[in-house]
Write a protein that holds these residues in place. Structure first.
Motif, PDB file in Angstrom:
ATOM      1  N   GLU A   1      -3.604  -2.944  -9.549  1.00 22.33           N
ATOM      2  CA  GLU A   1      -4.270  -3.414 -10.769  1.00 22.33           C
ATOM      3  C   GLU A   1      -4.594  -4.910 -10.748  1.00 22.33           C
ATOM      4  O   GLU A   1      -5.589  -5.325 -11.348  1.00 22.33           O
ATOM      5  CB  GLU A   1      -3.394  -3.098 -12.001  1.00 22.33           C
ATOM      6  CG  GLU A   1      -4.144  -3.280 -13.323  1.00 22.33           C
ATOM      7  CD  GLU A   1      -3.258  -3.067 -14.542  1.00 22.33           C
ATOM      8  OE1 GLU A   1      -2.160  -2.484 -14.402  1.00 22.33           O
ATOM      9  OE2 GLU A   1      -3.660  -3.493 -15.639  1.00 22.33           O
ATOM     10  N   THR A   2      -3.777  -5.707 -10.085  1.00 23.05           N
ATOM     11  CA  THR A   2      -3.942  -7.158 -10.234  1.00 23.05           C
ATOM     12  C   THR A   2      -4.240  -7.944  -8.958  1.00 23.05           C
ATOM     13  O   THR A   2      -4.655  -9.096  -9.050  1.00 23.05           O
ATOM     14  CB  THR A   2      -2.666  -7.787 -10.860  1.00 23.05           C
ATOM     15  OG1 THR A   2      -1.600  -7.754  -9.903  1.00 23.05           O
ATOM     16  CG2 THR A   2      -2.240  -7.037 -12.110  1.00 23.05           C
TER      17      THR A   2
ATOM     18  N   ASN B   1       1.781  -0.177  -8.467  1.00 23.36           N
ATOM     19  CA  ASN B   1       0.820  -0.154  -9.572  1.00 23.36           C
ATOM     20  C   ASN B   1       0.198  -1.528  -9.798  1.00 23.36           C
ATOM     21  O   ASN B   1      -1.020  -1.657  -9.950  1.00 23.36           O
ATOM     22  CB  ASN B   1       1.517   0.281 -10.865  1.00 23.36           C
ATOM     23  CG  ASN B   1       2.055   1.692 -10.802  1.00 23.36           C
ATOM     24  OD1 ASN B   1       1.836   2.412  -9.828  1.00 23.36           O
ATOM     25  ND2 ASN B   1       2.778   2.094 -11.824  1.00 23.36           N
ATOM     26  N   MET B   2       1.049  -2.544  -9.813  1.00 20.86           N
ATOM     27  CA  MET B   2       0.562  -3.903 -10.080  1.00 20.86           C
ATOM     28  C   MET B   2      -0.266  -4.434  -8.914  1.00 20.86           C
ATOM     29  O   MET B   2      -1.207  -5.190  -9.119  1.00 20.86           O
ATOM     30  CB  MET B   2       1.739  -4.842 -10.367  1.00 20.86           C
ATOM     31  CG  MET B   2       2.382  -4.626 -11.721  1.00 20.86           C
ATOM     32  SD  MET B   2       1.221  -4.742 -13.105  1.00 20.86           S
ATOM     33  CE  MET B   2       1.105  -3.022 -13.591  1.00 20.86           C
TER      34      MET B   2
ATOM     35  N   GLU C   1      -4.130   3.539 -12.690  1.00 22.44           N
ATOM     36  CA  GLU C   1      -4.334   2.749 -13.911  1.00 22.44           C
ATOM     37  C   GLU C   1      -4.454   3.597 -15.172  1.00 22.44           C
ATOM     38  O   GLU C   1      -4.061   3.147 -16.258  1.00 22.44           O
ATOM     39  CB  GLU C   1      -5.590   1.869 -13.760  1.00 22.44           C
ATOM     40  CG  GLU C   1      -5.713   0.805 -14.852  1.00 22.44           C
ATOM     41  CD  GLU C   1      -7.000  -0.003 -14.747  1.00 22.44           C
ATOM     42  OE1 GLU C   1      -7.663   0.026 -13.700  1.00 22.44           O
ATOM     43  OE2 GLU C   1      -7.349  -0.671 -15.743  1.00 22.44           O
TER      44      GLU C   1
ATOM     45  N   GLY D   1       0.319   0.122 -17.492  1.00 26.52           N
ATOM     46  CA  GLY D   1      -0.327  -0.936 -16.730  1.00 26.52           C
ATOM     47  C   GLY D   1      -0.265  -2.258 -17.475  1.00 26.52           C
ATOM     48  O   GLY D   1       0.142  -2.321 -18.646  1.00 26.52           O
ATOM     49  N   TYR D   2      -0.656  -3.309 -16.811  1.00 30.55           N
ATOM     50  CA  TYR D   2      -0.537  -4.662 -17.364  1.00 30.55           C
ATOM     51  C   TYR D   2      -1.589  -4.944 -18.437  1.00 30.55           C
ATOM     52  O   TYR D   2      -1.263  -5.342 -19.548  1.00 30.55           O
ATOM     53  CB  TYR D   2      -0.661  -5.687 -16.235  1.00 30.55           C
ATOM     54  CG  TYR D   2      -0.552  -7.122 -16.685  1.00 30.55           C
ATOM     55  CD1 TYR D   2       0.667  -7.640 -17.101  1.00 30.55           C
ATOM     56  CD2 TYR D   2      -1.664  -7.952 -16.702  1.00 30.55           C
ATOM     57  CE1 TYR D   2       0.774  -8.955 -17.513  1.00 30.55           C
ATOM     58  CE2 TYR D   2      -1.563  -9.274 -17.109  1.00 30.55           C
ATOM     59  CZ  TYR D   2      -0.340  -9.763 -17.516  1.00 30.55           C
ATOM     60  OH  TYR D   2      -0.245 -11.068 -17.930  1.00 30.55           O
TER      61      TYR D   2
ATOM     62  N   GLY E   1     -10.589  -3.196 -11.838  1.00 26.44           N
ATOM     63  CA  GLY E   1      -9.947  -2.149 -12.636  1.00 26.44           C
ATOM     64  C   GLY E   1     -10.735  -1.857 -13.900  1.00 26.44           C
ATOM     65  O   GLY E   1     -11.676  -2.578 -14.245  1.00 26.44           O
TER      66      GLY E   1
ATOM     67  N   LYS F   1       4.976  -0.087 -16.513  1.00 25.52           N
ATOM     68  CA  LYS F   1       4.928   1.002 -15.533  1.00 25.52           C
ATOM     69  C   LYS F   1       4.017   2.122 -16.004  1.00 25.52           C
ATOM     70  O   LYS F   1       3.220   2.654 -15.251  1.00 25.52           O
ATOM     71  CB  LYS F   1       6.344   1.582 -15.326  1.00 25.52           C
ATOM     72  CG  LYS F   1       7.098   1.022 -14.153  1.00 25.52           C
ATOM     73  CD  LYS F   1       8.422   1.759 -13.922  1.00 25.52           C
ATOM     74  CE  LYS F   1       8.235   3.188 -13.483  1.00 25.52           C
ATOM     75  NZ  LYS F   1       9.502   3.801 -12.986  1.00 25.52           N
TER      76      LYS F   1
END
Lengths: 186, 186
Positions: free
Chosen positions: A110-111, A106-107, B110, A23-24, B23, A20
């Motif tokens: 980002e993804t 967020n994911m 991010e 980020g990943y 990203g 969270k």
DNA sequence: GTCTATAAAACGATAGAC
DNA sequence: GTCTATCGTTTTATAGAC
């Protein structure tokens, strides 16, 4: 040492916390392991890969919201408007309890355009979120209108987190809460 | 004679394209170099670091929006409502012209809690965005109300991109456009 | 002795930087 | 192209609980 230093549940909790906030891609297996008091190599006894861990985190978040937040929408011991108020308050409270806002949002950012691996679970989450809100709005509005109002509430909620991250001002969340109720009363 | 294979402007353009889609952390210097038809080594002739490149990209985006999008709000050859319509249409058109939605929103999610390096430029962008919208709404509403309406429009716009990424349905952007106008007409 | 969660070490790949 | 560091991952060995 056959004594577990941490439980799998605790690992997921720490991973959620870090994913969270950072980020990943920015969160390394070493970060995750250290947060659990392990070395990164030992970490693979809990999860086969970083992807698998993230999927488990997404699933856990989904389950939590389904049973503890979205469920409020269907609790007929309260009138619809009160359920709406409780559900949104809870949604904000839970997301704001740790840094980083909404993991699902967020994911998605980002993804979503980089890998399809997390898309199904994220979509399920938002579909269920949407269904819960639309159910509440449909107590006063036509189904198609209720659907649009629900979409609007979610869109505002997610957008608010971006502004909160930028300005560090939680007022945006309060406003979103307010709008969701005003939309019901309109 | 060492001839530049690409201009600095072209490098920034390719970086924007990749940063929007993949990203910041997921995009490598190698990705960027390949996109520009350069060797990894040659790339540092243009920018001293990945951070510096991102700062330049953010600055470029800010400048573009300030002069080509937000400026519409102050163009007195059109009535305020028409300016609002044009500005939002342009905002959506520009952001949707390449994959990834709004770079500023993406980077806020991010990086905001990981590094403070990009925060100032992102904040400037949103302040200017907010000022432009508030200026338009203030032609019909009290300044404090206009400010709130502007905030609401931005929050919705950013949130809509999350839903677009998830559902691949641009309808959310169309709705945001519509709401921004309805807010004016209310 | 067996099982298993850990530490330790090392893998190939790739990161950002020069 | 080369550097060093670190990435995600795998392997090996050890230590304690049964």
């Amino acid at each position: 040492m056959p004594v577990q230093k941490v439980t799998k549940v605790e690992v997921v909790k720490q991973a959620l916390f870090l994913f969270k906030k950072q980020g990943y891609h920015r969160t390394s297996m070493s970060d995750l392991a250290v947060a659990c008091g392990l070395l990164k190599g030992s970490f693979y006894h809990y999860f086969s890969s970083k992807d698998a861990l993230m999927l488990e985190v997404l699933e856990t978040v989904h389950q939590y919201f389904a049973t503890r937040v979205f469920s409020i929408a269907y609790d007929e011991t309260f009138p619809p408007r009160e359920r709406l108020e409780k559900m949104i308050a809870k949604q904000i409270y839970v997301a704001a309890s740790t840094e980083g806002g909404c993991l699902m949002g967020n994911m998605a950012i980002e993804t979503a355009l980089v890998t399809q691996e997390f898309l199904p679970k994220m979509r399920e989450f938002f579909e269920e979120y949407l269904r819960a809100l639309a159910h509440l709005y449909s107590s006063k509005f036509e189904p198609t209108i209720a659907q649009k109002l629900a979409e609007q509430a979610i869109v505002e909620y997610e957008g608010a987190w971006i502004m909160v991250k930028l300005t560090q001002n939680n007022q945006f969340l309060h406003d979103v809460h307010q709008h969701a109720l005003e939309r019901f009363d309109a």
